[in-house]
Motif scaffolding. Structure first.
Motif, PDB file in Angstrom:
ATOM      1  N   PRO A   1      27.930  56.179  59.983  1.00  0.00           N
ATOM      2  CA  PRO A   1      27.292  57.506  59.850  1.00  0.00           C
ATOM      3  C   PRO A   1      25.773  57.434  59.705  1.00  0.00           C
ATOM      4  CG  PRO A   1      29.305  57.448  58.577  1.00  0.00           C
ATOM      5  CD  PRO A   1      29.062  56.040  59.039  1.00  0.00           C
ATOM      6  N   ASP A   2      25.293  56.487  58.893  1.00  0.00           N
ATOM      7  CA  ASP A   2      23.847  56.364  58.694  1.00  0.00           C
ATOM      8  C   ASP A   2      23.165  55.873  59.973  1.00  0.00           C
ATOM      9  OD1 ASP A   2      21.569  56.499  56.881  1.00  0.00           O
ATOM     10  OD2 ASP A   2      21.495  54.316  57.090  1.00  0.00           O
TER      11      ASP A   2
ATOM     12  N   ALA B   1      30.803  54.622  70.528  1.00  0.00           N
ATOM     13  CA  ALA B   1      30.026  53.466  70.983  1.00  0.00           C
ATOM     14  C   ALA B   1      29.585  52.618  69.801  1.00  0.00           C
ATOM     15  CB  ALA B   1      28.813  53.939  71.784  1.00  0.00           C
ATOM     16  N   LEU B   2      29.168  53.255  68.716  1.00  0.00           N
ATOM     17  CA  LEU B   2      28.758  52.499  67.527  1.00  0.00           C
ATOM     18  C   LEU B   2      29.940  51.755  66.902  1.00  0.00           C
ATOM     19  CD1 LEU B   2      26.256  55.000  65.887  1.00  0.00           C
ATOM     20  CD2 LEU B   2      25.710  52.786  66.903  1.00  0.00           C
TER      21      LEU B   2
ATOM     22  N   HIS C   1      22.992  58.740  62.434  1.00  0.00           N
ATOM     23  CA  HIS C   1      21.955  59.713  62.106  1.00  0.00           C
ATOM     24  C   HIS C   1      20.589  59.238  62.599  1.00  0.00           C
ATOM     25  CE1 HIS C   1      19.782  62.823  59.993  1.00  0.00           C
ATOM     26  NE2 HIS C   1      19.029  61.912  59.418  1.00  0.00           N
ATOM     27  N   ARG C   2      20.251  57.991  62.318  1.00  0.00           N
ATOM     28  CA  ARG C   2      18.961  57.457  62.753  1.00  0.00           C
ATOM     29  C   ARG C   2      18.843  57.433  64.273  1.00  0.00           C
ATOM     30  NH1 ARG C   2      19.436  55.583  57.725  1.00  0.00           N
ATOM     31  NH2 ARG C   2      17.570  54.936  56.572  1.00  0.00           N
ATOM     32  N   LEU C   3      19.941  57.087  64.929  1.00  0.00           N
ATOM     33  CA  LEU C   3      19.940  57.028  66.388  1.00  0.00           C
ATOM     34  C   LEU C   3      19.690  58.407  66.994  1.00  0.00           C
ATOM     35  CD1 LEU C   3      20.517  55.499  69.065  1.00  0.00           C
ATOM     36  CD2 LEU C   3      22.935  56.065  68.726  1.00  0.00           C
ATOM     37  N   VAL C   4      20.372  59.415  66.494  1.00  0.00           N
ATOM     38  CA  VAL C   4      20.241  60.757  67.057  1.00  0.00           C
ATOM     39  C   VAL C   4      18.863  61.349  66.756  1.00  0.00           C
ATOM     40  CG1 VAL C   4      21.146  63.106  67.000  1.00  0.00           C
ATOM     41  CG2 VAL C   4      22.713  61.177  67.048  1.00  0.00           C
TER      42      VAL C   4
ATOM     43  N   SER D   1      30.462  48.591  68.634  1.00  0.00           N
ATOM     44  CA  SER D   1      29.438  47.569  68.404  1.00  0.00           C
ATOM     45  C   SER D   1      29.882  46.519  67.397  1.00  0.00           C
ATOM     46  CB  SER D   1      28.152  48.227  67.893  1.00  0.00           C
ATOM     47  OG  SER D   1      28.300  48.650  66.538  1.00  0.00           O
ATOM     48  N   GLY D   2      30.868  46.857  66.583  1.00  0.00           N
ATOM     49  CA  GLY D   2      31.302  45.941  65.534  1.00  0.00           C
ATOM     50  C   GLY D   2      30.755  46.275  64.161  1.00  0.00           C
ATOM     51  N   LEU D   3      29.981  47.346  64.055  1.00  0.00           N
ATOM     52  CA  LEU D   3      29.483  47.773  62.745  1.00  0.00           C
ATOM     53  C   LEU D   3      30.640  48.186  61.849  1.00  0.00           C
ATOM     54  CD1 LEU D   3      26.443  50.079  63.647  1.00  0.00           C
ATOM     55  CD2 LEU D   3      26.324  48.000  62.250  1.00  0.00           C
TER      56      LEU D   3
END
Length: 219
Positions: A133-134, A121-122, A137-140, A125-127
Motif C-alpha cells: 500500500p505504501d 504488478a507490485l 501510494h508513492r508510485l501513483v 514484484s515480490g514485495l
C-alpha cells in the motif's frame, strides 16, 4: 409548452470535458456547464451532488479510456511502465484534464482498474503485502505529478512556449557567476522544463521502479 431537454449523465460528462478543454478546473463551474447545455444548475445536481463529484467523474472517464483494451504483459516493471504510459497518453489527448485527476481523486471504474493493475504488478514484484500500500501510494503520486507536469507544457501555445524558452535562455545564460556560480558553470547544458519531457518521464519512472526492485532484493 415544451420543457427543457433532459440530459443524460454521459452527455453531461461530454459537455464538461469540452468545457474543461477550453479552460481549466479552477475556472470551471456547474453554472457555466448548465449555460452551455441550456439548462439550470439544479438539473445537473440531480446527476452530481457538487462540482468536485462531477470533476472526479470526468477524470475517471480518462482513466477508463486509458485502460480500454489493456492486457497485462511482461514482468511487473513492464506492467507498471505500460500502465503509466497509457495514463500519460490518455491525458495527453486532453491535457487540461490532467490537473483534475491529481486534484480530484476518482473512485470510479477507471480509477479502480488503474489501482488494480498497479497493485497486482507490485504484488508480482515480490514485495511483502504489508509494504505494497505504501509503495503504491508513492508510485501513483509520482505518476500523477509527471502526467500533470507534461500536460501543463503541452497546453502552451507555440508563442507562449517560445517566450518561455527565451526567458529561460536569458535567465540562465545571463546568470551572474559571482552570485550563481553553479548555474553559470552549467548554463549551456541545463535544459528547460519543457525539453525532452517524454524521455524524462520514462527515466524518472524507471529510477523509481529500480528503487523498488532494490528493496525487494533486500528482503
Amino acid at each position: 409548452m415544451t420543457g427543457r431537454r433532459r440530459w443524460s449523465t454521459e452527455e453531461i460528462l461530454d459537455a464538461a470535458a469540452e468545457l474543461l478543454r477550453a479552460g481549466d478546473a479552477d475556472s470551471f463551474s456547474v453554472r457555466k456547464l448548465a449555460a452551455v447545455l441550456g439548462t439550470d444548475s439544479s438539473s445537473l445536481y440531480r446527476h452530481f451532488r457538487n462540482k468536485t463529484e462531477l470533476l472526479r467523474a470526468v477524470a475517471d472517464r480518462i482513466l477508463l479510456a486509458a485502460m480500454d483494451g489493456h492486457r497485462p504483459e511482461g514482468d511487473w516493471k513492464q506492467r507498471i511502465t505500460s500502465l503509466a504510459l497509457r495514463v500519460r497518453d490518455a491525458f495527453g489527448q486532453q491535457p487540461q484534464l490532467a490537473a483534475v485527476w491529481g486534484r480530484h481523486a476518482s473512485s470510479g471504474t477507471g480509477s479502480r482498474m488503474v489501482m488494480e493493475e498497479a497493485l497486482q504488478a507490485l504484488r508480482a514484484s515480490g514485495l511483502p503485502d504489508e509494504e505494497i500500500p505504501d509503495r503504491y501510494h508513492r508510485l501513483v503520486v509520482l505518476i500523477a505529478a509527471l502526467v500533470a507536469a507534461e500536460a501543463g507544457i503541452s497546453t502552451l501555445t507555440a508563442g507562449e512556449y517560445e517566450q518561455g524558452m527565451e526567458l529561460f535562455r536569458v535567465a540562465v545564460l545571463g546568470a551572474d557567476p559571482e552570485r550563481f556560480p553553479a548555474l553559470a558553470h552549467f548554463a549551456r547544458e541545463v535544459r528547460p522544463l519543457g525539453a525532452d519531457r517524454g524521455a524524462a518521464f520514462e527515466d524518472i519512472l524507471a529510477a523509481h521502479l529500480a528503487h523498488i526492485e532494490a528493496a525487494v532484493r533486500q528482503e
